[in-house]
Motif scaffolding. Structure first.
Motif, PDB file in Angstrom:
ATOM      1  N   GLU A 137       0.836  -1.210   0.000  1.00 45.30           N
ATOM      2  CA  GLU A 137       0.000   0.000   0.000  1.00 45.30           C
ATOM      3  C   GLU A 137       0.866   1.255   0.000  1.00 45.30           C
ATOM      4  OE1 GLU A 137      -2.465  -0.487   3.410  1.00 45.30           O
ATOM      5  OE2 GLU A 137      -3.356  -2.348   2.658  1.00 45.30           O
ATOM      6  N   GLY A 138       2.007   1.195   0.702  1.00 39.40           N
ATOM      7  CA  GLY A 138       2.931   2.322   0.716  1.00 39.40           C
ATOM      8  C   GLY A 138       3.488   2.604  -0.671  1.00 39.40           C
ATOM      9  N   TYR A 139       3.816   1.559  -1.414  1.00 38.60           N
ATOM     10  CA  TYR A 139       4.329   1.748  -2.772  1.00 38.60           C
ATOM     11  C   TYR A 139       3.243   2.273  -3.710  1.00 38.60           C
ATOM     12  CZ  TYR A 139       8.721  -0.524  -1.566  1.00 38.60           C
ATOM     13  OH  TYR A 139       9.939  -0.827  -1.014  1.00 38.60           O
ATOM     14  N   ILE A 140       1.991   1.856  -3.486  1.00 41.48           N
ATOM     15  CA  ILE A 140       0.890   2.386  -4.295  1.00 41.48           C
ATOM     16  C   ILE A 140       0.751   3.889  -4.059  1.00 41.48           C
ATOM     17  CG2 ILE A 140      -1.609   2.336  -4.640  1.00 41.48           C
ATOM     18  CD1 ILE A 140      -1.520  -0.652  -3.905  1.00 41.48           C
ATOM     19  N   ALA A 141       0.861   4.316  -2.783  1.00 47.60           N
ATOM     20  CA  ALA A 141       0.769   5.734  -2.451  1.00 47.60           C
ATOM     21  C   ALA A 141       1.908   6.522  -3.107  1.00 47.60           C
ATOM     22  CB  ALA A 141       0.793   5.917  -0.936  1.00 47.60           C
ATOM     23  N   ARG A 142       3.123   5.963  -3.097  1.00 45.27           N
ATOM     24  CA  ARG A 142       4.266   6.641  -3.732  1.00 45.27           C
ATOM     25  C   ARG A 142       4.065   6.745  -5.240  1.00 45.27           C
ATOM     26  NH1 ARG A 142       7.026   3.007  -0.173  1.00 45.27           N
ATOM     27  NH2 ARG A 142       7.914   4.086   1.630  1.00 45.27           N
ATOM     28  N   PHE A 143       3.491   5.698  -5.815  1.00 42.49           N
ATOM     29  CA  PHE A 143       3.240   5.697  -7.259  1.00 42.49           C
ATOM     30  C   PHE A 143       2.236   6.784  -7.633  1.00 42.49           C
ATOM     31  CE2 PHE A 143       0.489   3.860 -10.694  1.00 42.49           C
ATOM     32  CZ  PHE A 143       1.367   4.103 -11.741  1.00 42.49           C
ATOM     33  N   LEU A 144       1.149   6.910  -6.854  1.00 36.11           N
ATOM     34  CA  LEU A 144       0.151   7.942  -7.133  1.00 36.11           C
ATOM     35  C   LEU A 144       0.758   9.334  -6.950  1.00 36.11           C
ATOM     36  CD1 LEU A 144      -3.010   6.421  -5.392  1.00 36.11           C
ATOM     37  CD2 LEU A 144      -2.470   6.446  -7.830  1.00 36.11           C
ATOM     38  N   LYS A 145       1.617   9.469  -5.932  1.00 33.06           N
ATOM     39  CA  LYS A 145       2.276  10.762  -5.694  1.00 33.06           C
ATOM     40  C   LYS A 145       3.155  11.141  -6.880  1.00 33.06           C
ATOM     41  CE  LYS A 145       5.075  13.232  -2.263  1.00 33.06           C
ATOM     42  NZ  LYS A 145       5.806  13.112  -0.962  1.00 33.06           N
ATOM     43  N   LYS A 146       3.822  10.150  -7.442  1.00 34.45           N
ATOM     44  CA  LYS A 146       4.660  10.418  -8.617  1.00 34.45           C
ATOM     45  C   LYS A 146       3.823  10.874  -9.805  1.00 34.45           C
ATOM     46  CE  LYS A 146       8.190   8.386 -11.612  1.00 34.45           C
ATOM     47  NZ  LYS A 146       8.951   7.170 -11.985  1.00 34.45           N
ATOM     48  N   LYS A 147       2.591  10.354  -9.886  1.00 36.76           N
ATOM     49  CA  LYS A 147       1.684  10.772 -10.959  1.00 36.76           C
ATOM     50  C   LYS A 147       0.988  12.095 -10.617  1.00 36.76           C
ATOM     51  CE  LYS A 147      -0.883   7.546 -12.870  1.00 36.76           C
ATOM     52  NZ  LYS A 147      -0.368   7.382 -14.245  1.00 36.76           N
ATOM     53  N   ARG A 148       1.347  12.644  -9.431  1.00 40.41           N
ATOM     54  CA  ARG A 148       0.826  13.927  -8.958  1.00 40.41           C
ATOM     55  C   ARG A 148      -0.682  13.883  -8.738  1.00 40.41           C
ATOM     56  NH1 ARG A 148       4.314  18.327 -12.590  1.00 40.41           N
ATOM     57  NH2 ARG A 148       6.369  17.623 -11.863  1.00 40.41           N
ATOM     58  N   ILE A 149      -1.156  12.779  -8.200  1.00 41.89           N
ATOM     59  CA  ILE A 149      -2.560  12.648  -7.821  1.00 41.89           C
ATOM     60  C   ILE A 149      -2.609  12.009  -6.433  1.00 41.89           C
ATOM     61  CG2 ILE A 149      -3.511  12.504 -10.147  1.00 41.89           C
ATOM     62  CD1 ILE A 149      -3.513   9.487  -9.912  1.00 41.89           C
ATOM     63  N   ASP A 150      -3.656  12.351  -5.691  1.00 41.10           N
ATOM     64  CA  ASP A 150      -3.811  11.791  -4.351  1.00 41.10           C
ATOM     65  C   ASP A 150      -4.566  10.473  -4.367  1.00 41.10           C
ATOM     66  OD1 ASP A 150      -2.510  13.965  -3.179  1.00 41.10           O
ATOM     67  OD2 ASP A 150      -4.367  15.132  -3.125  1.00 41.10           O
ATOM     68  N   ASP A 151      -5.460  10.324  -5.336  1.00 39.56           N
ATOM     69  CA  ASP A 151      -6.294   9.128  -5.411  1.00 39.56           C
ATOM     70  C   ASP A 151      -6.720   8.930  -6.853  1.00 39.56           C
ATOM     71  OD1 ASP A 151      -7.629   6.899  -4.560  1.00 39.56           O
ATOM     72  OD2 ASP A 151      -8.987   7.938  -3.189  1.00 39.56           O
ATOM     73  N   ILE A 152      -7.354   7.785  -7.128  1.00 39.94           N
ATOM     74  CA  ILE A 152      -7.807   7.496  -8.487  1.00 39.94           C
ATOM     75  C   ILE A 152      -9.100   6.702  -8.417  1.00 39.94           C
ATOM     76  CG2 ILE A 152      -6.428   5.384  -8.621  1.00 39.94           C
ATOM     77  CD1 ILE A 152      -6.056   5.936 -11.607  1.00 39.94           C
ATOM     78  N   SER A 153     -10.010   6.995  -9.325  1.00 43.16           N
ATOM     79  CA  SER A 153     -11.276   6.264  -9.378  1.00 43.16           C
ATOM     80  C   SER A 153     -11.029   4.821  -9.807  1.00 43.16           C
ATOM     81  CB  SER A 153     -12.226   6.944 -10.362  1.00 43.16           C
ATOM     82  OG  SER A 153     -13.369   6.144 -10.579  1.00 43.16           O
ATOM     83  N   LEU A 154     -11.779   3.899  -9.231  1.00 46.19           N
ATOM     84  CA  LEU A 154     -11.613   2.486  -9.603  1.00 46.19           C
ATOM     85  C   LEU A 154     -11.922   2.255 -11.076  1.00 46.19           C
ATOM     86  CD1 LEU A 154     -13.149   0.575  -6.559  1.00 46.19           C
ATOM     87  CD2 LEU A 154     -10.753   1.067  -7.036  1.00 46.19           C
ATOM     88  N   SER A 155     -12.790   3.092 -11.649  1.00 42.00           N
ATOM     89  CA  SER A 155     -13.138   2.933 -13.068  1.00 42.00           C
ATOM     90  C   SER A 155     -11.948   3.209 -13.978  1.00 42.00           C
ATOM     91  CB  SER A 155     -14.293   3.861 -13.437  1.00 42.00           C
ATOM     92  OG  SER A 155     -13.910   5.214 -13.256  1.00 42.00           O
ATOM     93  N   LYS A 156     -10.916   3.892 -13.436  1.00 38.02           N
ATOM     94  CA  LYS A 156      -9.744   4.224 -14.251  1.00 38.02           C
ATOM     95  C   LYS A 156      -8.597   3.220 -14.067  1.00 38.02           C
ATOM     96  CE  LYS A 156     -10.760   9.165 -14.423  1.00 38.02           C
ATOM     97  NZ  LYS A 156     -10.287  10.533 -14.144  1.00 38.02           N
ATOM     98  N   LEU A 157      -8.847   2.194 -13.254  1.00 39.81           N
ATOM     99  CA  LEU A 157      -7.849   1.120 -13.140  1.00 39.81           C
ATOM    100  C   LEU A 157      -7.914   0.263 -14.398  1.00 39.81           C
ATOM    101  CD1 LEU A 157      -8.168  -0.141  -9.448  1.00 39.81           C
ATOM    102  CD2 LEU A 157      -6.515   1.451 -10.401  1.00 39.81           C
ATOM    103  N   ASN A 158      -6.842   0.252 -15.153  1.00 43.85           N
ATOM    104  CA  ASN A 158      -6.807  -0.518 -16.395  1.00 43.85           C
ATOM    105  C   ASN A 158      -5.433  -1.153 -16.568  1.00 43.85           C
ATOM    106  OD1 ASN A 158      -5.180   1.664 -17.135  1.00 43.85           O
ATOM    107  ND2 ASN A 158      -6.855   2.709 -18.185  1.00 43.85           N
ATOM    108  N   PHE A 159      -5.253  -1.811 -17.694  1.00 39.34           N
ATOM    109  CA  PHE A 159      -4.002  -2.519 -17.956  1.00 39.34           C
ATOM    110  C   PHE A 159      -2.823  -1.548 -18.007  1.00 39.34           C
ATOM    111  CE2 PHE A 159      -0.907  -4.996 -20.361  1.00 39.34           C
ATOM    112  CZ  PHE A 159      -1.068  -6.259 -19.798  1.00 39.34           C
ATOM    113  N   GLU A 160      -3.069  -0.353 -18.527  1.00 42.83           N
ATOM    114  CA  GLU A 160      -2.003   0.659 -18.598  1.00 42.83           C
ATOM    115  C   GLU A 160      -1.552   1.063 -17.187  1.00 42.83           C
ATOM    116  OE1 GLU A 160      -1.224   5.181 -20.368  1.00 42.83           O
ATOM    117  OE2 GLU A 160      -3.200   4.224 -20.542  1.00 42.83           O
TER     118      GLU A 160
END
Length: 456
Positions: A137-160
């Motif tokens: 979960e910590g790595y997921i948070a770091r990944f989102l921070k790198k993308k400059r977002i705090d959170d993401i909608s589940l509908s946008k979870l895709n293969f990319e």
């Protein structure tokens, strides 16, 4: 882009697949006489459905809430229709359905899912498993921070998203580590994310599983273990430093019982019992990781170590069978132990379980099913990871094969020799009787027949 000429919405109940007299409610959208049904994921008793007015019968609070949900769904479908028209996109039944389902899933985010998952596993998973999920979960948070977002909608979870997360992990250097994560470590983090996302799919928080095309593979790793000579050298070495002596005893005890470090820390006198009429001692405990109960008869070296610490000051204070120490310190001291004993391997405490499975158990003829039971594994495939064929076992098995081949060759040579002797005797007999007359041959035949009759 063209727009539709006709658009309508109807609700209907599927009674063909009804269970317990309940039917599933669908919304049927019709665009230019092309219709398509969408499950609203709501069930209702067949007798409570008003098919004519397309609503829940009655005026109860339950009926009002159900009909309010139908009205809300109808409004959302109409809004999807309007949005497609306003954006100049082609309006089809399928396009409306996709937009509607995406709107339905937009209410949940990745952080909400992670929080739900954390609550769900807090009383069902071992402490170590929960800790591992926290790391992921910590790595997921770091990944989102790198993308400059705090959170993401589940509908946008895709293969990319998954590919980007994998690339992020492959390039990430954990603090205090001299290099990036290994392929297997990255795969484990993605597997944990997959379990979290699968929960969302099962909860129907998302329409599609973004992992449906994802393939996870692990690089094969040869897990090290101590050989017979290395284990004997370690068990008999005299250490002048007490802390090294105690950690060595813990390691050797694990090597002869297969008990994991965390379970050894929890052993008390209540875990020791007499298992048979001969007074042999057994250890019974429950694995913290899998919650499986294991029973292990104590081998000589393991029992000797228990006797050593019976009434010892360090165990009297802790009220445990063996000295207590943290896993971090144990692994640190094992490096000193390996250097002093002369073991040229990266000695870790978990290597003791591999040593038990390979050197102590399997190499001495213990069936893998028994080893699996002793180790407390829930699946025998887990035990097969520990299985190794050692050089002396290969030599022993090849010697057995050679012995069988030699026996077959000797038997074949004897049969061939007998066959040759018979052929020579027959040939000699032919020469012996070649010059006899008819009367002499008949007389000789009668003699042979009489001899055969006397023998019988």
């Amino acid at each position: 882009m063209r727009t539709s000429k006709t658009f309508s919405i109807q609700f209907w109940m599927d009674t063909k697949k009804s269970k317990k007299s309940e039917g599933l409610i669908y919304a049927r959208i019709n665009v230019d006489q092309k219709r398509l049904s969408i499950s609203l994921k709501r069930k209702l008793a067949i007798k409570q459905w008003d098919s004519k007015n397309q609503k829940h019968l009655g005026a109860s609070q339950t009926a009002k809430e159900f009909n309010r949900y139908l009205d809300l769904s109808k409004s959302k479908l109409f809004r999807c229709y309007q949005e497609l028209r306003d954006n100049g996109e082609e309006v089809t039944s399928k396009a409306i359905k996709n937009l509607f389902l995406n709107e339905e899933s937009n209410g949940y985010t990745l952080h909400e899912l992670i929080n739900y998952h954390s609550i769900k596993i807090e009383n069902t998973h071992a402490i170590g498993s929960i800790r591992n999920f926290k790391v992921t979960e910590g790595y997921i948070a770091r990944f989102l921070k790198k993308k400059r977002i705090d959170d993401i909608s589940l509908s946008k979870l895709n293969f990319e998203f998954l590919c980007d997360f994998e690339n992020f992990l492959n390039a990430y250097y954990p603090k205090g580590h001299p290099k990036a994560m290994s392929h297997n470590t990255v795969t484990k983090h993605i597997q944990r994310l997959r379990k979290i996302v699968t929960l969302a799919y099962n909860l129907e928080w998302i329409k599609d599983d973004p992992f449906r095309r994802w393939k996870s593979t692990f690089d094969k790793v040869d897990r090290e273990f101590l050989s017979d000579s290395e284990l004997a050298r370690l068990a008999t070495h005299h250490f002048k430093i007490d802390r090294l002596d105690r950690v060595r005893d813990l390691f050797v005890f694990s090597s002869y019982t297969g008990i994991a470090f965390v379970d050894i820390r929890n052993l008390t006198n209540q875990n020791v019992w007499i298992g048979d009429d001969n007074g042999n001692k057994w250890i019974t405990t429950t694995r913290q990781k899998t919650n499986c109960k294991v029973k292990i008869p104590l081998l000589f070296r393991a029992e000797k170590i228990l006797n050593k610490y019976d009434g010892h000051p360090v165990t009297e204070i802790s009220e445990t069978l063996l000295p207590k120490i943290t896993n971090e310190k144990a692994n640190l001291y094992l490096k000193e132990i390996a250097a002093e004993v002369g073991i040229q391997k990266n000695l870790t405490f978990h290597m003791a379980r591999h040593t038990f499975a390979t050197t102590v158990a399997l190499s001495n003829g213990m069936p893998i099913e028994t080893v699996s039971k002793i180790l407390g594994h829930t699946k025998i495939t887990t035990t097969q990871i520990y299985a190794r064929v050692m050089d002396h076992k290969i030599k022993s098995d090849m010697d057995a094969v050679q012995k069988r081949l030699n026996e077959k060759a000797r038997k074949f040579e004897e049969e061939s020799e007998l066959k040759n002797l018979r052929e020579k005797i027959v040939e000699a007999e032919k020469t012996k009787y070649a010059n006899l007359t008819k009367e002499q041959l008949i007389e000789k035949l009668n003699e042979v027949l009489n001899e055969k009759s006397d023998t019988n």
